[in-house]
Design an enzyme around this catalytic site. Structure first.
Site, PDB file in Angstrom:
ATOM      1  N   ASP A  91       0.861  -1.187   0.000  1.00 55.03           N
ATOM      2  CA  ASP A  91       0.000   0.000   0.000  1.00 55.03           C
ATOM      3  C   ASP A  91       0.900   1.240   0.000  1.00 55.03           C
ATOM      4  O   ASP A  91       1.542   1.548   1.012  1.00 55.03           O
ATOM      5  CB  ASP A  91      -0.897   0.022   1.239  1.00 55.03           C
ATOM      6  CG  ASP A  91      -2.000  -1.035   1.195  1.00 55.03           C
ATOM      7  OD1 ASP A  91      -1.863  -2.009   0.429  1.00 55.03           O
ATOM      8  OD2 ASP A  91      -2.974  -0.893   1.957  1.00 55.03           O
ATOM      9  N   LYS A 153      -6.908   3.387  -3.029  1.00 58.36           N
ATOM     10  CA  LYS A 153      -7.260   3.341  -1.607  1.00 58.36           C
ATOM     11  C   LYS A 153      -7.523   4.749  -1.093  1.00 58.36           C
ATOM     12  O   LYS A 153      -6.797   5.685  -1.422  1.00 58.36           O
ATOM     13  CB  LYS A 153      -6.123   2.672  -0.830  1.00 58.36           C
ATOM     14  CG  LYS A 153      -6.295   2.621   0.688  1.00 58.36           C
ATOM     15  CD  LYS A 153      -5.113   1.893   1.319  1.00 58.36           C
ATOM     16  CE  LYS A 153      -5.110   2.014   2.836  1.00 58.36           C
ATOM     17  NZ  LYS A 153      -3.936   1.356   3.449  1.00 58.36           N
ATOM     18  N   LYS A 182     -10.239   0.273  -2.187  1.00 54.88           N
ATOM     19  CA  LYS A 182     -10.079  -0.041  -0.766  1.00 54.88           C
ATOM     20  C   LYS A 182     -10.467   1.182   0.063  1.00 54.88           C
ATOM     21  O   LYS A 182      -9.945   2.272  -0.145  1.00 54.88           O
ATOM     22  CB  LYS A 182      -8.638  -0.448  -0.445  1.00 54.88           C
ATOM     23  CG  LYS A 182      -8.404  -0.704   1.056  1.00 54.88           C
ATOM     24  CD  LYS A 182      -6.988  -1.185   1.351  1.00 54.88           C
ATOM     25  CE  LYS A 182      -6.734  -1.285   2.857  1.00 54.88           C
ATOM     26  NZ  LYS A 182      -5.352  -1.754   3.163  1.00 54.88           N
TER      27      LYS A 182
END
Length: 216
Positions: A91, A153, A182
């Site tokens: 991430d 995300k 996400k």
């Protein structure tokens, strides 16, 4: 949607500065027990965690975290090191200042290079929605799609606000069909989690849902 299905989409997360191995180990144990999608932990624990879970749970870590203004070379090194240590998912945080400066090509190239450094592992691109205008969020949906990352995300969970329903809805509308969403930060109930999924979130970053299960 039952709780087991929701938990299967959760990156069970502990990224606090004070996180100890004992706390990380509990995150890993709980992630395995409750069938989570992954455990998202600091990079310094990735190797130990990967050895500990022995394939029972994917290991996720964060790159350029939480501010995103590391150089691209630094982020690439972090990524390669994490993958070498056993990370299954990465991430990364974008350079938000570059986005404000409309340095779109540089952001896209950075994501491409980090995706390459992932060597086939999943890349999620954190755009920190609470600091962006809707126009900037839409632009990042385009950039992430073009760069080939697997996920976009919402948040680090370390800024002013985490995921919101409206942001997930917007991202799902504008991101490519090959990119998943996400939602992370501030997801505190199964009802909220289900709503995020209904709006298009494929993955949820949170530790609270597992805590709810344990307390129950």
């Amino acid at each position: 949607m039952d709780k087991k299905d929701i938990l299967s989409r959760v990156d069970h997360t502990l990224l606090s500065q004070t996180a100890t191995w004992e706390e990380i180990r509990r995150i890993l144990d709980d992630g395995i027990k409750y069938g989570c999608a992954s455990a998202c932990i600091p990079a310094c624990y990735v190797k130990q965690a990967a050895e500990y879970v022995d394939g029972k749970l994917p290991i996720c870590t964060v790159i350029g975290f939480p501010n995103g203004y590391h150089t691209t070379a630094t982020k690439i090194f972090e990524t390669r090191d994490a993958v070498a240590n056993g990370a299954d998912e990465i991430d990364m945080v974008i350079n938000i200042g570059f986005l404000k400066d409309k340095r779109y090509d540089e952001i896209e190239q950075e994501i491409r290079k980090i995706h390459e450094a992932c060597s086939g592992k999943t890349l999620k691109v954190i755009i920190e929605t609470c600091l962006l205008t809707d126009e900037e969020k839409i632009k990042m949906c385009e950039i992430v799609t073009n760069a080939g990352a697997e996920f976009i995300k919402t948040s680090t969970g370390f800024s002013t606000v985490g995921a919101t329903f409206s942001d997930v809805e917007l991202m799902r509308q504008y991101v490519g069909t090959n990119v998943k969403v996400k939602a992370a930060g501030g997801i505190s109930s199964f009802a909220d989690a289900e709503k995020f999924i209904e709006l298009g979130a494929d993955r949820l970053g949170t530790s609270r849902l597992v805590k709810i299960m344990k307390n129950a």
